[in-house]
Write a protein that holds these residues in place. Structure first.
Motif, PDB file in Angstrom:
ATOM      1  N   ILE A  47      26.131   1.750   2.055  1.00  0.00           N
ATOM      2  CA  ILE A  47      25.899   2.443   0.786  1.00  0.00           C
ATOM      3  C   ILE A  47      24.413   2.758   0.613  1.00  0.00           C
ATOM      4  O   ILE A  47      24.034   3.863   0.200  1.00  0.00           O
ATOM      5  CB  ILE A  47      26.408   1.596  -0.395  1.00  0.00           C
ATOM      6  CG1 ILE A  47      27.924   1.463  -0.336  1.00  0.00           C
ATOM      7  CG2 ILE A  47      25.981   2.208  -1.725  1.00  0.00           C
ATOM      8  CD1 ILE A  47      28.489   0.456  -1.316  1.00  0.00           C
ATOM      9  N   LYS A  48      23.558   1.798   0.935  1.00  0.00           N
ATOM     10  CA  LYS A  48      22.118   2.044   0.846  1.00  0.00           C
ATOM     11  C   LYS A  48      21.728   3.209   1.745  1.00  0.00           C
ATOM     12  O   LYS A  48      20.978   4.116   1.321  1.00  0.00           O
ATOM     13  CB  LYS A  48      21.340   0.785   1.233  1.00  0.00           C
ATOM     14  CG  LYS A  48      19.825   0.982   1.218  1.00  0.00           C
ATOM     15  CD  LYS A  48      19.081  -0.285   1.614  1.00  0.00           C
ATOM     16  CE  LYS A  48      17.583  -0.041   1.670  1.00  0.00           C
ATOM     17  NZ  LYS A  48      16.817  -1.266   2.019  1.00  0.00           N
ATOM     18  N   ALA A  49      22.240   3.221   2.970  1.00  0.00           N
ATOM     19  CA  ALA A  49      21.930   4.304   3.904  1.00  0.00           C
ATOM     20  C   ALA A  49      22.442   5.640   3.373  1.00  0.00           C
ATOM     21  O   ALA A  49      21.777   6.676   3.505  1.00  0.00           O
ATOM     22  CB  ALA A  49      22.537   4.002   5.270  1.00  0.00           C
ATOM     23  N   GLN A  50      23.616   5.619   2.747  1.00  0.00           N
ATOM     24  CA  GLN A  50      24.192   6.845   2.211  1.00  0.00           C
ATOM     25  C   GLN A  50      23.333   7.406   1.081  1.00  0.00           C
ATOM     26  O   GLN A  50      23.110   8.621   0.989  1.00  0.00           O
ATOM     27  CB  GLN A  50      25.613   6.578   1.715  1.00  0.00           C
ATOM     28  CG  GLN A  50      26.377   7.830   1.298  1.00  0.00           C
ATOM     29  CD  GLN A  50      27.795   7.521   0.871  1.00  0.00           C
ATOM     30  OE1 GLN A  50      28.135   6.371   0.572  1.00  0.00           O
ATOM     31  NE2 GLN A  50      28.624   8.545   0.824  1.00  0.00           N
ATOM     32  N   LEU A  51      22.843   6.529   0.210  1.00  0.00           N
ATOM     33  CA  LEU A  51      21.980   6.984  -0.882  1.00  0.00           C
ATOM     34  C   LEU A  51      20.698   7.614  -0.346  1.00  0.00           C
ATOM     35  O   LEU A  51      20.236   8.650  -0.852  1.00  0.00           O
ATOM     36  CB  LEU A  51      21.645   5.812  -1.814  1.00  0.00           C
ATOM     37  CG  LEU A  51      22.802   5.305  -2.675  1.00  0.00           C
ATOM     38  CD1 LEU A  51      22.421   3.990  -3.354  1.00  0.00           C
ATOM     39  CD2 LEU A  51      23.193   6.338  -3.730  1.00  0.00           C
ATOM     40  N   LEU A  52      20.125   7.018   0.696  1.00  0.00           N
ATOM     41  CA  LEU A  52      18.922   7.589   1.304  1.00  0.00           C
ATOM     42  C   LEU A  52      19.244   8.923   1.967  1.00  0.00           C
ATOM     43  O   LEU A  52      18.465   9.885   1.863  1.00  0.00           O
ATOM     44  CB  LEU A  52      18.319   6.606   2.311  1.00  0.00           C
ATOM     45  CG  LEU A  52      17.690   5.341   1.706  1.00  0.00           C
ATOM     46  CD1 LEU A  52      17.356   4.335   2.797  1.00  0.00           C
ATOM     47  CD2 LEU A  52      16.438   5.692   0.895  1.00  0.00           C
ATOM     48  N   ASP A  53      20.401   9.017   2.618  1.00  0.00           N
ATOM     49  CA  ASP A  53      20.816  10.278   3.244  1.00  0.00           C
ATOM     50  C   ASP A  53      21.009  11.385   2.210  1.00  0.00           C
ATOM     51  O   ASP A  53      20.798  12.565   2.499  1.00  0.00           O
ATOM     52  CB  ASP A  53      22.112  10.082   4.038  1.00  0.00           C
ATOM     53  CG  ASP A  53      21.915   9.283   5.321  1.00  0.00           C
ATOM     54  OD1 ASP A  53      20.754   9.145   5.753  1.00  0.00           O
ATOM     55  OD2 ASP A  53      22.920   8.778   5.865  1.00  0.00           O
ATOM     56  N   LEU A  54      21.434  10.983   0.994  1.00  0.00           N
ATOM     57  CA  LEU A  54      21.651  11.965  -0.074  1.00  0.00           C
ATOM     58  C   LEU A  54      20.356  12.395  -0.753  1.00  0.00           C
ATOM     59  O   LEU A  54      20.371  13.242  -1.645  1.00  0.00           O
ATOM     60  CB  LEU A  54      22.617  11.395  -1.114  1.00  0.00           C
ATOM     61  CG  LEU A  54      24.082  11.273  -0.685  1.00  0.00           C
ATOM     62  CD1 LEU A  54      24.891  10.545  -1.752  1.00  0.00           C
ATOM     63  CD2 LEU A  54      24.678  12.653  -0.429  1.00  0.00           C
ATOM     64  N   GLY A  55      19.237  11.779  -0.329  1.00  0.00           N
ATOM     65  CA  GLY A  55      17.946  12.230  -0.830  1.00  0.00           C
ATOM     66  C   GLY A  55      17.220  11.285  -1.754  1.00  0.00           C
ATOM     67  O   GLY A  55      16.228  11.672  -2.393  1.00  0.00           O
ATOM     68  N   ALA A  56      17.677  10.037  -1.864  1.00  0.00           N
ATOM     69  CA  ALA A  56      16.972   9.086  -2.727  1.00  0.00           C
ATOM     70  C   ALA A  56      15.556   8.842  -2.203  1.00  0.00           C
ATOM     71  O   ALA A  56      15.348   8.678  -0.997  1.00  0.00           O
ATOM     72  CB  ALA A  56      17.735   7.764  -2.786  1.00  0.00           C
ATOM     73  N   ASP A  57      14.592   8.831  -3.101  1.00  0.00           N
ATOM     74  CA  ASP A  57      13.231   8.473  -2.712  1.00  0.00           C
ATOM     75  C   ASP A  57      13.123   6.982  -2.422  1.00  0.00           C
ATOM     76  O   ASP A  57      12.270   6.551  -1.639  1.00  0.00           O
ATOM     77  CB  ASP A  57      12.249   8.841  -3.825  1.00  0.00           C
ATOM     78  CG  ASP A  57      12.032  10.347  -3.930  1.00  0.00           C
ATOM     79  OD1 ASP A  57      12.259  11.051  -2.932  1.00  0.00           O
ATOM     80  OD2 ASP A  57      11.649  10.815  -5.017  1.00  0.00           O
ATOM     81  N   TYR A  58      13.999   6.219  -3.092  1.00  0.00           N
ATOM     82  CA  TYR A  58      14.015   4.768  -2.884  1.00  0.00           C
ATOM     83  C   TYR A  58      15.430   4.272  -3.120  1.00  0.00           C
ATOM     84  O   TYR A  58      16.122   4.740  -4.030  1.00  0.00           O
ATOM     85  CB  TYR A  58      13.056   4.067  -3.859  1.00  0.00           C
ATOM     86  CG  TYR A  58      13.061   2.565  -3.753  1.00  0.00           C
ATOM     87  CD1 TYR A  58      12.410   1.918  -2.711  1.00  0.00           C
ATOM     88  CD2 TYR A  58      13.732   1.782  -4.695  1.00  0.00           C
ATOM     89  CE1 TYR A  58      12.412   0.527  -2.607  1.00  0.00           C
ATOM     90  CE2 TYR A  58      13.740   0.392  -4.605  1.00  0.00           C
ATOM     91  CZ  TYR A  58      13.085  -0.226  -3.549  1.00  0.00           C
ATOM     92  OH  TYR A  58      13.098  -1.590  -3.449  1.00  0.00           O
ATOM     93  N   ALA A  59      15.874   3.346  -2.286  1.00  0.00           N
ATOM     94  CA  ALA A  59      17.201   2.741  -2.464  1.00  0.00           C
ATOM     95  C   ALA A  59      17.105   1.265  -2.123  1.00  0.00           C
ATOM     96  O   ALA A  59      16.359   0.864  -1.219  1.00  0.00           O
ATOM     97  CB  ALA A  59      18.243   3.419  -1.582  1.00  0.00           C
ATOM     98  N   SER A  60      17.867   0.449  -2.844  1.00  0.00           N
ATOM     99  CA  SER A  60      17.817  -0.991  -2.638  1.00  0.00           C
ATOM    100  C   SER A  60      19.039  -1.651  -3.262  1.00  0.00           C
ATOM    101  O   SER A  60      19.642  -1.119  -4.202  1.00  0.00           O
ATOM    102  CB  SER A  60      16.550  -1.567  -3.297  1.00  0.00           C
ATOM    103  OG  SER A  60      16.512  -2.984  -3.230  1.00  0.00           O
ATOM    104  N   MET A  61      19.389  -2.803  -2.748  1.00  0.00           N
ATOM    105  CA  MET A  61      20.347  -3.665  -3.421  1.00  0.00           C
ATOM    106  C   MET A  61      19.645  -4.272  -4.631  1.00  0.00           C
ATOM    107  O   MET A  61      18.429  -4.487  -4.604  1.00  0.00           O
ATOM    108  CB  MET A  61      20.813  -4.763  -2.460  1.00  0.00           C
ATOM    109  CG  MET A  61      22.008  -5.574  -2.931  1.00  0.00           C
ATOM    110  SD  MET A  61      22.558  -6.735  -1.646  1.00  0.00           S
ATOM    111  CE  MET A  61      21.253  -7.980  -1.757  1.00  0.00           C
TER     112      MET A  61
END
Length: 269
Positions: A223-237
């Motif tokens: 899920i974290k990787a998916q959020l980054l792939d969708l363009g998130a500048d930052y993603a984290s649990m």
């Protein structure tokens, strides 16, 4: 009276040391978001607690809403009430929903019955309910240390950004999450870097629990990787999991995250 307890996310979560009392010291930024439960309290002939929405496991006597009422009733002259909680924030997600509910009961009772407690007094009561509870008294972005109860204001500029939170419905055992933790001071100054653009956070601001939790639940890492792939500048649990959030400067199609509980907000509290 009605209130709307909100969730929070952790931006960065570092376990810095283990204390003699068995708790752990941490360093984190608590950020309120507007994913909310609904809480209503009205005077009644006898105390009653009911809930709707998401199913709350366990006996109601262990609910932080009930404990908060009992805590104030023990010290102050307040009448019986009927309390209803409509549960929307997922439990066991690292979003602090239960802590928010308990803290908001304290604030609501204080206002409704004109008890006259100060913010500091409310925070002291909240601390006895749980380490996260005092945060929700002031309910503003805070840099947290100690076990989470030592807080200072921090100004984070997320204007123009939105937060997307994904909850995969996985329960992460706190014991499992802590099993792989070796307390250490972070290699970065969390306060200093959070004053910079979120574009600078990824790869530096970390949640120490990710390594252990991702190994046990690879789907959370995906899920974290998916959020980054969708363009998130930052993603984290967030917290000890299992919710994962992304900070987006551009619009994102949350329909691409089908099959999961997704919250998206362009508004931060």
């Amino acid at each position: 009276m009605i209130a709307f307890p909100n969730a929070k996310i952790n931006i960065g979560l570092n376990i810095t040391s283990k204390r003699a009392d068995g708790y752990h010291n941490l360093s984190s930024c608590f950020l309120p978001i507007d994913w909310k439960d609904a809480l209503e309290i009205i005077p009644a002939d006898e105390f009653e607690f009911t809930s709707s929405g998401l199913d709350i496991p366990g006996d109601s006597s262990g609910n932080l809403c009930v404990k908060a009422y009992e805590l104030l009733k023990e010290k102050h002259d307040i009448p019986p009430v009927k309390m209803h909680l409509h549960k929307v924030i997922p439990m066991g997600a690292g979003l602090g929903g239960g802590s928010a509910d308990g803290a908001f009961v304290l604030k609501l009772l204080n206002d409704q019955f004109e008890i006259g407690l100060t913010k500091n007094q409310l925070e002291a009561y909240a601390k006895t309910l749980g380490a996260d509870c005092p945060f929700f008294i002031d309910n503003k972005p805070k840099l947290a240390t100690g076990i989470g109860e030592v807080m200072e204001d921090i100004s984070i500029d997320l204007s123009g950004y939105s937060i997307v939170v994904v909850f995969p419905g996985i329960h992460v055992s706190t014991k499992t999450a802590f099993s792989g933790i070796t307390p250490k001071e972070p290699s970065y100054d969390l306060k200093a870097i959070l004053l910079q653009s979120p574009k600078t956070w990824q790869g530096t601001v970390v949640n120490d629990f990710e390594e252990t939790v991702f190994a046990a639940h690879p789907e959370i890492q995906k899920i974290k990787a998916q959020l980054l792939d969708l363009g998130a500048d930052y993603a984290s649990m967030t917290g000890t999991g299992s919710a994962v959030f992304g900070v987006f400067g551009d619009s994102v199609d949350i329909n691409l995250l089908k099959g999961q509980v997704v919250f998206s907000s362009g508004q931060l509290l």
